[in-house]
Every structure is written in structure tokens, then in C-alpha cells.
Design a protein around this motif. Structure first.
Motif, PDB file in Angstrom:
ATOM      1  N   GLU A 116      10.283   9.720   2.050  1.00  0.00           N
ATOM      2  CA  GLU A 116       8.978   9.886   1.397  1.00  0.00           C
ATOM      3  C   GLU A 116       9.166  10.520   0.028  1.00  0.00           C
ATOM      4  OE1 GLU A 116       4.608  11.331   2.858  1.00  0.00           O
ATOM      5  OE2 GLU A 116       6.313  12.482   3.533  1.00  0.00           O
ATOM      6  N   ASN A 117       8.376  10.044  -0.954  1.00  0.00           N
ATOM      7  CA  ASN A 117       8.415  10.670  -2.272  1.00  0.00           C
ATOM      8  C   ASN A 117       7.029  10.682  -2.893  1.00  0.00           C
ATOM      9  OD1 ASN A 117       8.074   8.026  -3.135  1.00  0.00           O
ATOM     10  ND2 ASN A 117      10.205   7.747  -3.681  1.00  0.00           N
ATOM     11  N   SER A 162       4.264   9.684  -5.448  1.00  0.00           N
ATOM     12  CA  SER A 162       4.023   8.512  -6.290  1.00  0.00           C
ATOM     13  C   SER A 162       2.916   8.748  -7.311  1.00  0.00           C
ATOM     14  CB  SER A 162       3.687   7.289  -5.434  1.00  0.00           C
ATOM     15  OG  SER A 162       2.582   7.547  -4.614  1.00  0.00           O
ATOM     16  N   THR A 179      -3.536   0.396  -4.047  1.00  0.00           N
ATOM     17  CA  THR A 179      -2.190   0.127  -3.526  1.00  0.00           C
ATOM     18  C   THR A 179      -1.600  -1.135  -4.140  1.00  0.00           C
ATOM     19  OG1 THR A 179      -2.827  -1.295  -1.676  1.00  0.00           O
ATOM     20  CG2 THR A 179      -2.931   1.097  -1.309  1.00  0.00           C
ATOM     21  N   THR A 180      -0.299  -1.320  -3.956  1.00  0.00           N
ATOM     22  CA  THR A 180       0.401  -2.500  -4.477  1.00  0.00           C
ATOM     23  C   THR A 180      -0.141  -3.800  -3.878  1.00  0.00           C
ATOM     24  OG1 THR A 180       2.092  -2.202  -2.775  1.00  0.00           O
ATOM     25  CG2 THR A 180       2.582  -1.339  -4.969  1.00  0.00           C
ATOM     26  N   LYS A 209       2.667   0.376  -1.170  1.00  0.00           N
ATOM     27  CA  LYS A 209       2.826   1.668  -1.835  1.00  0.00           C
ATOM     28  C   LYS A 209       1.550   2.038  -2.569  1.00  0.00           C
ATOM     29  CE  LYS A 209       7.742   1.043  -2.548  1.00  0.00           C
ATOM     30  NZ  LYS A 209       8.794   0.766  -3.498  1.00  0.00           N
ATOM     31  N   ILE A 256      -0.354   3.068  -5.712  1.00  0.00           N
ATOM     32  CA  ILE A 256      -0.141   2.852  -7.146  1.00  0.00           C
ATOM     33  C   ILE A 256      -0.783   3.967  -7.961  1.00  0.00           C
ATOM     34  CG2 ILE A 256      -0.879   1.384  -9.085  1.00  0.00           C
ATOM     35  CD1 ILE A 256       1.538   0.394  -7.624  1.00  0.00           C
ATOM     36  N   ASP A 257      -2.040   4.285  -7.647  1.00  0.00           N
ATOM     37  CA  ASP A 257      -2.743   5.281  -8.449  1.00  0.00           C
ATOM     38  C   ASP A 257      -3.900   5.863  -7.664  1.00  0.00           C
ATOM     39  OD1 ASP A 257      -3.260   6.847 -10.667  1.00  0.00           O
ATOM     40  OD2 ASP A 257      -3.514   5.168 -12.049  1.00  0.00           O
TER      41      ASP A 257
END
Length: 195
Positions: free
Chosen positions: A2-3, A5, A26-27, A57, A59-60
Motif C-alpha cells: 500500500e502507498n 496516492s 479512480t483509474t 487505483k 487518481i484524485d
């Protein structure tokens, strides 16, 4: 595995949090809207903010209001703009959200921006863009407009000009393009967007 984003700066005045929403993208083209106050008391080990599918993932994440629009841009050069008010406010934090943009095979959402919502007819947008383009390319003093550019009153032009925002699109190859937000028409969410 996990990181981090996305990092989001929150308003210091927590009294405003009840008036604001938070929007996730999300992507895979999903978006979800929650009340910002849903994230007021976060434990030291965190909270589940949004459920993601395999390979998806975040995105924002942006703060938004009902009177704004969201624009999603994709890797293959598509973009869609729709009203935040078109998204219902989710009460829980564990859902996947709803479709913001329909993606083609091999495409992903790359960015999300929040814009002021401006109500304008397609004819007004076209007339504004033509007149604004002519003014940016020449000295406006004494200039007369013809065709579509003449189909907008000076008062309406000034109103749209005061509310105009710009988007900067940058490619991985280093090319950039600055465009008026009026070039992105407001549509319903879930479509394929425009090139």
C-alpha cells in the motif's frame, strides 16, 4: 503493497465541513461523492474511504460543492464534464461509487478537475469562444464581429469572460495545450466524453 496516492488539504475551519463534499475518482472511471464531515474523526490506523476493484487505483480526491462541475481526463485523450449535482451523496464509505466516464479498452482516467458551473447555451458558448479567440489574437479596440461571434451581447460576453476558467493539458511527451473550460460542454455522467 500500500502507498499514498493522493494528499488533500482540508479547510482549517471545521464548521465549513458540513457544507462541503468530497469527490473520489479512480483509474476505472468511477466517482463517488461523500459529505466531507464523514471523514471528521479518522482513527490513527485510518478509515476505508472507497472500495476499489482489482487493479483499480485512486487518481484524485477533491473538495466540491453542488454548484460546480467535474472534468475527468483519460490516458487516450478523452474528457467528460458533468455537474457535481448529478452525483448523489453516498452515505457510506465502503462502496465503489458510480460510473463517471465510460472507458475504451486500454484507457484509464488520468486526472480530475473541479470547475465552476456556468449555465450557457451551446450557441452562447460558440459565440463567446469565437469572440474571445478574436480578441486574444488582436487589439480589441474598435473591432467589429461577424457571424457567430456577433450573436452574443456585450453584457453576456463580459459575464462569461468574468467566469471563464482555463485547463492546461500536458502530454507525457511534454506538449501542452491551454484551453478554455467552455470548450468542454457539460453532459451527463457516464458517457465516453469528447476528444
Amino acid at each position: 503493497g500500500e502507498n499514498i496516492s493522493v494528499i488533500l488539504r482540508l479547510p482549517e475551519n471545521e464548521e465549513l465541513w458540513d457544507q462541503l463534499d468530497i469527490l473520489f475518482a479512480t483509474t476505472h472511471g468511477s466517482v463517488r461523492r461523500n459529505k466531507l464531515s464523514d471523514f471528521r474523526n479518522i482513527r490513527s490506523n485510518g478509515l476505508i474511504a472507497m472500495k476499489l476493484e482489482g487493479g483499480e487505483k485512486l487518481i484524485d480526491v477533491k473538495i466540491c460543492r453542488d454548484d460546480e462541475d467535474v472534468i475527468l481526463a483519460t490516458r487516450l485523450g478523452r474528457a467528460i464534464r458533468f455537474e457535481i449535482a448529478d452525483l448523489r451523496v453516498f452515505s457510506g464509505r465502503t462502496s465503489t461509487g458510480v460510473r463517471g466516464i465510460k472507458l475504451q479498452d486500454g484507457d484509464d482516467v488520468m486526472s480530475m478537475s473541479i470547475l465552476k458551473h456556468v449555465t450557457a447555451t451551446p450557441e452562447e458558448r460558440t459565440a463567446y469562444l469565437k469572440r474571445a479567440s478574436a480578441l486574444r489574437g488582436a487589439d480589441a479596440e474598435g473591432m467589429e464581429f461577424e457571424g457567430d461571434a456577433a450573436n452574443i451581447s456585450d453584457e453576456r460576453f463580459a459575464e462569461l469572460q468574468a467566469a471563464e476558467q482555463f485547463l492546461l493539458t500536458v502530454t507525457t511527451g511534454g506538449f501542452g495545450k491551454r484551453t478554455s473550460a467552455y470548450e468542454y460542454r457539460v453532459t451527463g455522467r457516464g458517457g465516453q466524453g469528447i476528444t
